[in-house]
Design a protein around this motif. Sequence first.
Motif, PDB file in Angstrom:
ATOM      1  N   UNK A  62       1.012   6.373   3.203  1.00  0.00           N
ATOM      2  CA  UNK A  62       2.200   5.524   3.125  1.00  0.00           C
ATOM      3  C   UNK A  62       2.962   5.929   1.870  1.00  0.00           C
ATOM      4  N   UNK A  81       0.782  -1.237   0.000  1.00  0.00           N
ATOM      5  CA  UNK A  81       0.000   0.000   0.000  1.00  0.00           C
ATOM      6  C   UNK A  81       0.815   1.287   0.000  1.00  0.00           C
ATOM      7  N   UNK A  82       2.132   1.180  -0.184  1.00  0.00           N
ATOM      8  CA  UNK A  82       2.948   2.399  -0.244  1.00  0.00           C
ATOM      9  C   UNK A  82       2.834   3.019  -1.637  1.00  0.00           C
ATOM     10  N   UNK A  83       2.670   4.326  -1.687  1.00  0.00           N
ATOM     11  CA  UNK A  83       2.673   5.032  -2.968  1.00  0.00           C
ATOM     12  C   UNK A  83       4.073   5.573  -3.249  1.00  0.00           C
ATOM     13  N   UNK A  84       4.582   5.267  -4.441  1.00  0.00           N
ATOM     14  CA  UNK A  84       5.853   5.852  -4.862  1.00  0.00           C
ATOM     15  C   UNK A  84       5.584   7.284  -5.313  1.00  0.00           C
ATOM     16  N   UNK A  85       6.171   8.234  -4.633  1.00  0.00           N
ATOM     17  CA  UNK A  85       5.998   9.646  -5.006  1.00  0.00           C
ATOM     18  C   UNK A  85       7.377  10.243  -5.226  1.00  0.00           C
TER      19      UNK A  85
END
Lengths: 588, 588
Positions: free
Chosen positions: A213, A161-165
């Motif tokens: 996240x 559930x981590x978003x790559x930003x």
Amino acid sequence: MKRTGYCGLYREKDVGKTETVMGWVQTKRDMGGVVFIDLRDREGILQVVFDIANLTEEDFATAETLKNESVVAVSGLIRLRDEETLNPKLATGLVELKATQVQLLSEAHPLPFAIEDQTPVREELRLKYRFLDIRRPQMLRNLRFRHQVQKAVQDYLDGDGFLAVETPLLTKSTPEGARDYLVPSRVHESCFYALPQSPQIFKQLLMVGGVDKYYQVARCFRDEDLRADRQPEFTQVDMEMSFVEQEDILQHLERLFKHLFEQTLGICFDEPFLRITWQHAMDVYGTDKPDIRFGLPIVDVSDIASSCGFSVFRNVMEAGGAVRAINVKGGADFTRTVIEELTQKAVSYGAKGMAWIAVKPDGELYSILTKYLTAEEMDAILKAVDAKPGDFVLFCADQLDTVRRTLGALRIDIAELLGLRRKDDFKFLFVTDFPQFEYSHEAGRYVATHHPFTMPYPEDVQYLTDDPARVRAQAYDVVLNGVELGSGSMRIYQKEVQQKMFEALGFTAEQIEDSFGFMVNAFQYGTPPHGGFAFGLDRLVMLMLGEDSLRQVIAFPKAKDASCLMTNAPDEVDLAQLKVLGITTGEW
Amino acid sequence: MKRTGYCGLYREKDVGKTETVMGWVQTKRDMGGVVFIDLRDREGILQVVFDIANLTEEDFATAETLKNESVVAVSGLIRLRDEETLNPKLATGLVELKATQVQLLSEAHPLPFAIEDQTPVREELRLKYRFLDIRRPQMLRNLRFRHQVQKAVQDYLDGDGFLAVETPLLTKSTPEGARDYLVPSRVHESCFYALPQSPQIFKQLLMVGGVDKYYQVARCFRDEDLRADRQPEFTQVDMEMSFVEQEDILQHLERLFKHLFEQTLGICFDEPFLRITWQHAMDVYGTDKPDIRFGLPIVDVSDIASSCGFSVFRNVMEAGGAVRAINVKGGADFTRTVIEELTQKAVSYGAKGMAWIAVKPDGELYSILTKYLTAEEMDAILKAVDAKPGDFVLFCADQLDTVRRTLGALRIDIAELLGLRRKDDFKFLFVTDFPQFEYSHEAGRYVATHHPFTMPYPEDVQYLTDDPARVRAQAYDVVLNGVELGSGSMRIYQKEVQQKMFEALGFTAEQIEDSFGFMVNAFQYGTPPHGGFAFGLDRLVMLMLGEDSLRQVIAFPKAKDASCLMTNAPDEVDLAQLKVLGITTGEW
């Protein structure tokens, strides 16, 4: 001609297929009428046979005149090798390509070094010709492994559930931390961007923004003098989570690292990662990044030393110091030379000398201390360090930080000496409860051990003003085999605590506004509790591969002077480029 | 209190569960004794009910005094909503959380704007408070979608054997191309790194190094003045492949983009992507990045025009120009106002005016041209553009580049006018066979259209010296809905061709050595045929989301003047920082 497969992947099952391979000539053997070459591509080596009977005159002439590292395309038939040329050491060692057609794609001049792992080459030469160095199987393996680790990180965090930003690389210079790389602005006179030392501010703002996240495989920059495990630009896996406590983050990290090792090395960790506090690490291992592949704990014998007959010990204790020891099990047979070496190392770490006791297998004690200590005192010490016949006990008596530094380093030296630091033995460790502040003699004040946004334990907030040294931070490191992989912390999200923190750091209201106003401002619009972590990808990959230098796992690294020996960066630029930026170089 | 789930994910199946959610207060309604809030987190909104009968006095007081955007943790029971409060527009609209406990985690001051997609906010304010802007559902959706596209790229390329390799960001200034961002070196006096405009050199060297298939989600930098679709730093998906031909790369790209659209938008392309040459694109669409969601082709009527009775056409043809037309099917009812607007636009694009013919439904012609053309000439023109009753034909007569520019732009304007440019209609296009050179009036010589390492077609190599304008490059663009997504080319890997290329570009031997010696040197040690491609990730995501600005898909973008309105970068720095770098700012 169109490639049909990779050289290194042909096996017995492919016998009888007509194939076209392309690659570099690793070696050539001309047997007169028959030419053998080992053709190499990314996946490995394939033996190719050019028989004058099967080729046009022109094609055979091409084969005969091939040079090492020339690039060719070859078509032919995959067949079993003759009995006498079978090569069980090669993955393709049962088969070969019988050439029917060959095309020289690119002829190679003689190379500055051979493309073999075994050839010793000066690192300067390897870096200058990095495009050739990368052809060596070990470097290609390293780059590929790095890719696999990075992919495993991305897969795991995406699934969790981590978003790559992506956060900006052209950003603002920060007042604390290491030296920034600056980038002059053409549009804004006398203004500079800074390349980020980490995305710290941005990731915290993403939490304020509700991203919940976040992660990023982030390029970071520090303009510091280099060491083997430092590069001016490096890659870190950066993470931040909202609505979590320290325990959630530690568990998350443990799952992540276990996944990585299983996924890429096939190594499973059944036990939970060991966790110790910073205080424990400093006391037992003399360092905040202990190597726990081996024991050799440091034992405090200060109590006994303070009243013993050995004046050196007594004097140190009277001066507020400490006496600590390491028991090297089975070290009683250390030679004089070894002991002398250890003593010299102790001195090089800052100790004044090294007292020691060898407990011979028959129980006899070899030590200068026997002259000064009573039998009871000696017994008490030996008991304290659990010394048995066959053991070797060494001591350091000095101010506490010197004792820690010396014994911490000797512990590593001894383990190295005893072969206790196997590179394929991986031991993770969490170090928690770092001190919130450390005293900087340079700055003449307490500075943040981690950074000024690190959250103290709630029960220690009361000491922020009056007893800062007592305040423990909710900050943690992950240590692998004595190397700090990365660190993280819970962050302050309450304005009042942040205010106290700045005061404890000795900032004036104006300094707070100038340096941190922007961040403090952001936090007043509803900030979730949050915390995070970042670890060095280069460093992790280096350890996983058992390499000794970051340069072994970076495609185009910088040399010690932060230059690129291949492109010759940094370099002089046209004056016109400086003019448009409004900057000049030279005397100050 | 420990979070058990995301607000936005609760459904009917969760009724009866005791849960803890954490998030931001979107709205509050105080009904006296009962307080309703909409609690928002990354996944959406959940209605929470605080009933005075179920809460401690203190907790109910907390609920009563909650402010918008304050952060709270709430525990309670998931239950079905009362009939009258069902909200079918909300994913969680059937359920609500009946609170039994609440904790205020962070109180929010009044915000500069409401966290809603509907609220119109000045972009400057949005950028200054980007950490709040990101809370708006549309921005969060955009960031999440970008993450999904990036992940789909990584998964696809990983599965296809591409190795992700990181290349340096501190590198060397290149002589051609856009303006570089420079980074002063502290160690090397008067020397500068440059931030890369692309990893071009490094990826080609990775091919020399045998990596075979490379990709990188790479940060690139250009110090140019900004437009809506430009940022000083941007992200491109960069690829390079060895032992391939152009056809292999085009097929690879088509597979990649089809995969991306299916994976992230669920859109399948059954047909192969259309391919046209640069020449065809310029002739039929007046641009090298045609929008092919609609027809409106440009038709050359020069032959007829050169001998017709209309002196404007004849004179243009005599001056070496061209006369071309667009037939707007069904456009005969364009009002005078519309026609006047189109004419003014034509003038703004550089044309001197716009001739036109409206073929009324009854076949009557409205046009100034009827005065000058014979019936046969008129018939010939109408036939050439396939004009039928109800159509509207417009003309541009000028030098070829003006004709192309004007009609290419009018084509878009007309499509816009007719509603033919739907944002959810995606049409990919390959444009191939770019000219190798374009004449630069500024430089007074031919310059490389793509870059000096681009491979010409073998049959055109013979024209390199004597007729450079005739040389077609093995270079290709991917165009999506009239936007250039990216471009690529096959690269020169033979020394002799490269030498001829440099000569055609007018470089002296010394200039070749200075500017390209390093690269040419690398290519002499056995270089595989190779080619590659790069596309803008920001731009692709923007198009996929139907957004009009790159700033909508970048977490922390720069404003038009390349500044960050949130952090105030670039900014002044301490003089000490400049001193250590040996640079000064100011007068030149």
